[in-house]
Design an enzyme around this catalytic site. Structure first.
Site, PDB file in Angstrom:
ATOM      1  N   ARG A  41       0.603  -1.279   0.067  1.00 51.54           N
ATOM      2  CA  ARG A  41      -0.048  -0.189  -0.056  1.00 51.54           C
ATOM      3  C   ARG A  41       0.891   1.160   0.225  1.00 51.54           C
ATOM      4  O   ARG A  41       0.646   2.284  -0.391  1.00 51.54           O
ATOM      5  CB  ARG A  41      -0.936  -0.050   1.329  1.00 51.54           C
ATOM      6  CG  ARG A  41      -1.961   1.083   1.316  1.00 51.54           C
ATOM      7  CD  ARG A  41      -3.016   0.993   2.327  1.00 51.54           C
ATOM      8  NE  ARG A  41      -4.024   2.085   2.482  1.00 51.54           N
ATOM      9  CZ  ARG A  41      -4.388   2.870   3.118  1.00 51.54           C
ATOM     10  NH1 ARG A  41      -3.545   2.848   4.486  1.00 51.54           N
ATOM     11  NH2 ARG A  41      -5.327   3.569   3.086  1.00 51.54           N
ATOM     12  N   ILE A  67      -7.056   7.964  -0.597  1.00 54.96           N
ATOM     13  CA  ILE A  67      -7.071   6.695  -0.873  1.00 54.96           C
ATOM     14  C   ILE A  67      -7.736   6.227   0.264  1.00 54.96           C
ATOM     15  O   ILE A  67      -7.741   6.313   1.481  1.00 54.96           O
ATOM     16  CB  ILE A  67      -5.478   5.909  -0.787  1.00 54.96           C
ATOM     17  CG1 ILE A  67      -5.226   4.502  -0.774  1.00 54.96           C
ATOM     18  CG2 ILE A  67      -4.994   6.403   0.420  1.00 54.96           C
ATOM     19  CD1 ILE A  67      -4.082   3.947  -0.869  1.00 54.96           C
ATOM     20  N   SER A  68      -8.643   5.016   0.153  1.00 58.47           N
ATOM     21  CA  SER A  68      -9.736   4.516   0.825  1.00 58.47           C
ATOM     22  C   SER A  68      -9.173   4.017   2.137  1.00 58.47           C
ATOM     23  O   SER A  68      -7.877   3.182   2.053  1.00 58.47           O
ATOM     24  CB  SER A  68     -10.610   3.668   0.248  1.00 58.47           C
ATOM     25  OG  SER A  68     -11.475   4.326  -0.595  1.00 58.47           O
ATOM     26  N   GLN A  69      -9.789   3.920   3.322  1.00 58.03           N
ATOM     27  CA  GLN A  69      -9.330   3.180   4.427  1.00 58.03           C
ATOM     28  C   GLN A  69      -9.407   1.716   4.047  1.00 58.03           C
ATOM     29  O   GLN A  69     -10.197   1.281   3.290  1.00 58.03           O
ATOM     30  CB  GLN A  69     -10.498   3.319   5.641  1.00 58.03           C
ATOM     31  CG  GLN A  69     -10.258   2.636   6.764  1.00 58.03           C
ATOM     32  CD  GLN A  69     -11.407   2.705   7.865  1.00 58.03           C
ATOM     33  OE1 GLN A  69     -12.330   3.651   7.564  1.00 58.03           O
ATOM     34  NE2 GLN A  69     -11.354   2.027   8.959  1.00 58.03           N
ATOM     35  N   PRO A  70      -8.314   0.796   4.467  1.00 51.78           N
ATOM     36  CA  PRO A  70      -8.162  -0.421   3.740  1.00 51.78           C
ATOM     37  C   PRO A  70      -9.563  -1.260   4.158  1.00 51.78           C
ATOM     38  O   PRO A  70      -9.764  -2.141   3.595  1.00 51.78           O
ATOM     39  CB  PRO A  70      -6.967  -0.894   4.837  1.00 51.78           C
ATOM     40  CG  PRO A  70      -6.081   0.204   4.881  1.00 51.78           C
ATOM     41  CD  PRO A  70      -7.045   1.245   5.116  1.00 51.78           C
TER      42      PRO A  70
END
Length: 219
Positions: A41, A67-70
């Site tokens: 990531r 970038i979205s939260q995992p």
């Protein structure tokens, strides 16, 4: 973008910790978790975020996008029930992280970005060479990509004010669409299945917070 693409033992260890955290938060699809464990990531973030790239939170990537939260990536991907060789349309390429997770799972991914600066960055990103099954397009997500329809699955990674009818039309019968819907601070995560008569079977899940899905293209 990070100038040096080194995936160290420390990065891999932090990634394993993140994957375990996602399991503890309820992600059960091991194919999703394996894909995320295989993808560094930190490659998708500015080098300033290198030491915190594996925290379970969103980060800015420019142009007002994140970038979205995992957990969000894992949650949406799990709902999509991805299978190898499926044709998936993604709306909102963003950092390319979610696209890469789908491609790592063996899907044929067609992804659209409306922000020209972000789209241009994808062309020079060295990690994209790993996925010949990942195709990038600059365009309006509400319009989809009719030239490549029908799609087995559609994933929207921004808050849609309504279910986009042109995307429904590009979804094959029996296909699924996963998207956050509603304007405002929080959105309902929906999974839609297209029935034989063209109607949609709707399932509602948890609430999330996404950047808004906008019409048109931004230069």
């Amino acid at each position: 973008m990070k100038p040096k693409f080194d995936d160290t033992y420390q990065h891999k260890g932090l990634r394993r910790q993140l994957i375990q955290l996602l399991r503890e938060k309820g992600i059960t699809d091991e194919t999703v978790l394996d894909a995320m464990n295989n993808i560094p990531r930190h490659f998708f973030l500015d080098s300033a975020f290198d030491k915190i790239a594996y925290e379970d939170r969103a980060f800015p990537i420019g142009e007002g996008q994140t970038i979205s939260q995992p957990y969000t990536v894992a949650y949406q991907t799990q709902l999509l029930q991805v299978k190898k060789m499926e044709k998936i349309l993604e709306i909102g390429t963003g950092s390319m992280y979610q696209s890469s997770v789908l491609a790592e799972m063996g899907a044929r991914v067609f992804t659209i970005e409306r922000q020209k600066k972000l789209y241009d960055q994808h062309g020079s990103f060295v990690f994209k060479g790993r996925y010949p099954n990942l195709k990038f397009f600059y365009g309006d997500g509400f319009e989809g990509l009719p030239a490549y329809q029908p799609y087995d699955k559609i994933l929207i990674t921004a808050a849609a004010p309504f279910i986009p009818p042109k995307l429904v039309a590009q979804l094959k019968t029996g296909g699924m669409m996963v998207l956050p819907v509603d304007e405002g601070e929080n959105q309902r995560m929906l999974r839609l299945t297209k029935m034989e008569d063209g109607s949609l079977a709707e399932e509602a899940f948890e609430e999330f917070s996404f950047v808004p899905m906008l019409t048109g293209k931004n230069r």
